[in-house]
Structures are given as structure tokens and as C-alpha cells.
Design a protein around this motif. Structure first.
Motif, PDB file in Angstrom:
ATOM      1  N   LYS A 173       0.846  -1.199   0.000  1.00  0.00           N
ATOM      2  CA  LYS A 173       0.000   0.000   0.000  1.00  0.00           C
ATOM      3  C   LYS A 173       0.882   1.250   0.000  1.00  0.00           C
ATOM      4  CE  LYS A 173      -3.687  -0.021   2.559  1.00  0.00           C
ATOM      5  NZ  LYS A 173      -4.621   0.086   3.721  1.00  0.00           N
ATOM      6  N   MET A 174       0.719   2.086  -1.036  1.00  0.00           N
ATOM      7  CA  MET A 174       1.493   3.318  -1.092  1.00  0.00           C
ATOM      8  C   MET A 174       0.996   4.302  -0.038  1.00  0.00           C
ATOM      9  SD  MET A 174      -0.006   5.349  -4.421  1.00  0.00           S
ATOM     10  CE  MET A 174       0.369   3.985  -5.505  1.00  0.00           C
ATOM     11  N   ILE A 175       1.839   5.273   0.281  1.00  0.00           N
ATOM     12  CA  ILE A 175       1.441   6.329   1.200  1.00  0.00           C
ATOM     13  C   ILE A 175       0.926   7.526   0.409  1.00  0.00           C
ATOM     14  CG2 ILE A 175       2.907   5.694   3.139  1.00  0.00           C
ATOM     15  CD1 ILE A 175       5.019   7.636   2.121  1.00  0.00           C
ATOM     16  N   PHE A 189       0.243  13.505  -3.616  1.00  0.00           N
ATOM     17  CA  PHE A 189       0.196  12.335  -4.481  1.00  0.00           C
ATOM     18  C   PHE A 189       0.419  11.067  -3.669  1.00  0.00           C
ATOM     19  CE2 PHE A 189       4.230  14.731  -5.067  1.00  0.00           C
ATOM     20  CZ  PHE A 189       5.078  13.930  -4.312  1.00  0.00           C
ATOM     21  N   GLY A 190       0.119   9.953  -4.289  1.00  0.00           N
ATOM     22  CA  GLY A 190       0.491   8.681  -3.717  1.00  0.00           C
ATOM     23  C   GLY A 190       1.871   8.297  -4.201  1.00  0.00           C
ATOM     24  N   CYS A 191       2.649   7.644  -3.336  1.00  0.00           N
ATOM     25  CA  CYS A 191       4.025   7.328  -3.717  1.00  0.00           C
ATOM     26  C   CYS A 191       4.566   6.221  -2.822  1.00  0.00           C
ATOM     27  CB  CYS A 191       4.909   8.567  -3.607  1.00  0.00           C
ATOM     28  SG  CYS A 191       5.016   9.240  -1.931  1.00  0.00           S
ATOM     29  N   SER A 227       8.691   6.899  -6.972  1.00  0.00           N
ATOM     30  CA  SER A 227       7.586   6.205  -7.647  1.00  0.00           C
ATOM     31  C   SER A 227       6.256   6.891  -7.377  1.00  0.00           C
ATOM     32  CB  SER A 227       7.524   4.737  -7.195  1.00  0.00           C
ATOM     33  OG  SER A 227       8.736   4.074  -7.467  1.00  0.00           O
ATOM     34  N   ALA A 228       6.207   8.195  -7.634  1.00  0.00           N
ATOM     35  CA  ALA A 228       5.002   8.974  -7.359  1.00  0.00           C
ATOM     36  C   ALA A 228       3.987   8.836  -8.487  1.00  0.00           C
ATOM     37  CB  ALA A 228       5.366  10.437  -7.159  1.00  0.00           C
ATOM     38  N   HIS A 229       2.725   8.740  -8.126  1.00  0.00           N
ATOM     39  CA  HIS A 229       1.630   8.713  -9.096  1.00  0.00           C
ATOM     40  C   HIS A 229       1.141  10.148  -9.276  1.00  0.00           C
ATOM     41  CE1 HIS A 229       0.644   4.200  -9.103  1.00  0.00           C
ATOM     42  NE2 HIS A 229       1.782   4.362  -8.439  1.00  0.00           N
ATOM     43  N   ALA A 230       1.854  10.930 -10.063  1.00  0.00           N
ATOM     44  CA  ALA A 230       1.526  12.344 -10.223  1.00  0.00           C
ATOM     45  C   ALA A 230       2.254  12.895 -11.432  1.00  0.00           C
ATOM     46  CB  ALA A 230       1.919  13.131  -8.974  1.00  0.00           C
ATOM     47  N   LEU A 231       1.659  13.933 -12.021  1.00  0.00           N
ATOM     48  CA  LEU A 231       2.315  14.608 -13.144  1.00  0.00           C
ATOM     49  C   LEU A 231       3.452  15.488 -12.644  1.00  0.00           C
ATOM     50  CD1 LEU A 231      -0.761  15.646 -15.334  1.00  0.00           C
ATOM     51  CD2 LEU A 231       0.879  13.808 -15.773  1.00  0.00           C
ATOM     52  N   GLU A 247       3.822  15.681   4.699  1.00  0.00           N
ATOM     53  CA  GLU A 247       2.716  15.314   5.576  1.00  0.00           C
ATOM     54  C   GLU A 247       2.112  14.005   5.089  1.00  0.00           C
ATOM     55  OE1 GLU A 247      -0.111  18.390   6.203  1.00  0.00           O
ATOM     56  OE2 GLU A 247       1.337  19.730   7.181  1.00  0.00           O
ATOM     57  N   LEU A 248       1.974  13.067   5.996  1.00  0.00           N
ATOM     58  CA  LEU A 248       1.420  11.755   5.690  1.00  0.00           C
ATOM     59  C   LEU A 248      -0.098  11.830   5.885  1.00  0.00           C
ATOM     60  CD1 LEU A 248       3.099   9.201   4.962  1.00  0.00           C
ATOM     61  CD2 LEU A 248       2.720   8.414   7.292  1.00  0.00           C
ATOM     62  N   LEU A 249      -0.814  11.813   4.769  1.00  0.00           N
ATOM     63  CA  LEU A 249      -2.257  11.965   4.843  1.00  0.00           C
ATOM     64  C   LEU A 249      -2.906  10.685   5.374  1.00  0.00           C
ATOM     65  CD1 LEU A 249      -2.962  13.789   1.447  1.00  0.00           C
ATOM     66  CD2 LEU A 249      -2.552  14.789   3.706  1.00  0.00           C
ATOM     67  N   PRO A 250      -4.008  10.833   6.127  1.00  0.00           N
ATOM     68  CA  PRO A 250      -4.707   9.657   6.650  1.00  0.00           C
ATOM     69  C   PRO A 250      -5.711   9.081   5.654  1.00  0.00           C
ATOM     70  CG  PRO A 250      -5.668  11.650   7.554  1.00  0.00           C
ATOM     71  CD  PRO A 250      -4.522  12.092   6.692  1.00  0.00           C
TER      72      PRO A 250
END
Length: 330
Positions: A173-175, A189-191, A227-231, A247-250
Motif C-alpha cells: 500500500k502506497m502512502i 500524491f500517492g508514492c 515512484s510517485a503517481h503524479a504529473l 505530511e502523511l495523509l490519513p
């Protein structure tokens, strides 16, 4: 000395004292440490080791020399210099041990790349000779302060020489993160993680993540998403006065983990905030070969330079660096 002989300890005195660090789990490091201690002792200097390393070294030491014990017969504030025999990991370990002191470190590489090391194993005798004669300079490398907050409470206060990396705690599971520079959000983003590095660390984890190489003399900090899922997830180079934050989002409940220099770790709960700023206390490294950083890159990464001829007109900056140093075949 036979295998069962006890370590040899000496009391501290006014003689110059050199702290010897060694990766005592490796036979070549133990041999190198014995040789370094013997050479220092023969030159009239006092070799110093911590007790655990010395006891490991003493086994199978055929002709031991007196060695002082750090924190017992010698205080760290009496040490002139630390010699680290091992790879970059050993240098990072030594830097952690003497963090509260002004002791400079010189590394002798017994590992693979050894970017932090000043010399290779075959240079050990020359390195000790230069220490004995005082033929070295000291440079300061930027370090970073790392703080972790949760719900307005500071739950960790530490530091790093290379990098602080925020990574996913569960490989499945990505953060979800928001990155920030100078107290302003940039993107979310998720990464797999985010590396927050110094120029020294730009050739370590940040480099593996696709970040740029930053010359050690450049005062800057580096943020590299992994390995970010973002432009918009490019490496960022910030000012040394900046504050970088993650910041680590919940959002998805994923937990993270913080690693500092690959040595110190802390679990990160969802909602944790990691702040990185330049440390007021740099790490001091001893230098004996004032070669340009570009030459170190070529040598350590074995970069191809065949065919290079250099500037057509020699200048003071270029004439001091023989082409053969970079391209022995020329």
C-alpha cells in the motif's frame, strides 16, 4: 599474542590521539585496523578505539600494540581525528557516534563505492603517514535536522548527514503525502516515499531515486519523490534556508516509516508531519587529496572519459589537473 590474550589498554596522556573505527565484523577491516594502530603507535601517536571494537580486534592479533579506550582512558574531547575503516555505512556510524564533538573523520574505503571515503584500502599506509605529519585539511558538510510531529506534539528530533527518507510501511500500500517547501504546499500524491537529502546525500538514496547530483560545496537541499503517481513529482532543489516538509495523509490509512541515513528509524502514523531544515552543526571530514568533485565522480562511478582532450587553451584552473588523472589512457 595468541587467540586468548586480553586486550592491551593504555592511559591517556598529552600525546596526539587518533580514534580508529572499524567494521570489526569483516576480517579485512580488522586487519586494516591492526595495521593502522601499529603504524600510529610506531610514529608516537596514541591509537584509540571503543572497547567493543578493541576486544574484537584483539582476537588473533599476533603483535599487538597499546591502544587507549574511548570514554575510559581517553575522553572524546582529547581526540584529534577519527579514522574510519569500512564503507559509507561505517562512516555514517562513526559520524553518529561523534555527533556531539568537533572530531573530523577520514574514511578509508573497504566497501564498494565508498563515496564518503577519502582513500582506498591500498592507500592506508599513506593515509596514516599524512595523519602523523598533519598533512590534511578539514571541510564541513551540511547536515539536516529532522523533526516529526503528530497532532501538534513533537515525537522525534534527530538529524542526518545523507538523507531522511519517508517510506511506505506496507509494501502493498502506497502512502498518500503532501509535500511542502517554505511552509507552503506544493503537491499531493500517492508514492512509495520521499527522500529529503543534503548535497552529500545526493549521490546516495536520492541518486538511486532519480535525483540530481549536487556538488558538496553547493549550499542546498534536495527533495526526491519515489515512484510517485503524479504529473508533478520532479526532484526539487531548495535553498539552504528552506524548510522541506512531508505530511502523511490519513486518506488510505497507510502507515509510513522514517529512516535517517539508513540507520535510525521511526514508524510514522497517518497524519504525521516530517520537517527538515539545515542543521547548525555540520559534519567535519578530513581531506588529504584536494581533487575536484568531478574527478571523484568519474573514479567512483567508473564513468567513461575516453577521448576527452580538455580546453584548447590551458588556464590556471585546468592546468592544475592533468588529463591523465581522469583518463589514464590519454
Amino acid at each position: 599474542m595468541n587467540e586468548t590474550s586480553a586486550p592491551v589498554f593504555i592511559d591517556g596522556n598529552d600525546t596526539r590521539k587518533i580514534l580508529v573505527f572499524a567494521h570489526t565484523g569483516r576480517s579485512e577491516a580488522r586487519d586494516a585496523a591492526r595495521a593502522a594502530c601499529a603504524q600510529l603507535h610506531a610514529a608516537g601517536l596514541v591509537p584509540v578505539m571503543n572497547r567493543a571494537d578493541l576486544e574484537a580486534l584483539t582476537q588473533r592479533w599476533q603483535n599487538p600494540v597499546p591502544v587507549a579506550v574511548a570514554h575510559e582512558s581517553v575522553a572524546l574531547n582529547e581526540i584529534e581525528l577519527g579514522v574510519v575503516l569500512g564503507g559509507d555505512g561505517s562512516i555514517l556510524r562513526a559520524a553518529e557516534m561523534i555527533r556531539h564533538t568537533q572530531i573530523p573523520l577520514v574514511g578509508v574505503n573497504l566497501g564498494h563505492v565508498g563515496f564518503l571515503a577519502e582513500a582506498e584500502e591500498f592507500d592506508l599506509a599513506e593515509t596514516v603517514d599524512r595523519i602523523v605529519s598533519g598533512d590534511y585539511t578539514v571541510e564541513e558538510r551540511m547536515a539536516i535536522d529532522v523533526k516529526v510531529w503528530k497532532g501538534g506534539e513533537k515525537i522525534l528530533d534527530t538529524w542526518a548527514l545523507n538523507e531522511a527518507s519517508v517510506e511506505k510501511g506496507n509494501r502493498q500500500k502506497m502512502i498518500e503525502v503532501v509535500i511542502e517547501v517554505d511552509r507552503r504546499p506544493l503537491s499531493g500524491f500517492g508514492c512509495d516515499g520521499v527522500v529529503l537529502a543534503t548535497p552529500t546525500g545526493s549521490t546516495a538514496y536520492a541518486f538511486s531515486g532519480g535525483g540530481p547530483i549536487i556538488w558538496p560545496s553547493v549550499e542546498a537541499m534536495l527533495m526526491v519523490p519515489l515512484s510517485a503517481h503524479a504529473l508533478f513529482a520532479r526532484p526539487l532543489v531548495t535553498a539552504p534556508t528552506s524548510m522541506m516538509a512531508v505530511e502523511l495523509l490519513p486518506t488510505n490509512g497507510a502507515e509510513g516509516v522514517l529512516w535517517c541515513d539508513g540507520r535510525r528509524t521511526r514508524d510514522l502514523p497517518p497524519g504525521a508531519r516530517i520537517e527538515v531544515t539545515r542543521s547548525s552543526k555540520p559534519v567535519r571530514l578530513a581531506r588529504m587529496h584536494p581533487a575536484p568533485f568531478s574527478e571523484r565522480l568519474v573514479r567512483k562511478f567508473e564513468l567513461p572519459t575516453t577521448g576527452w582532450r580538455g580546453p584548447s587553451t590551458a588556464s590556471p584552473a585546468t592546468s592544475a589537473l592533468p588529463i591523465s588523472r581522469l583518463n589514464p589512457g590519454v
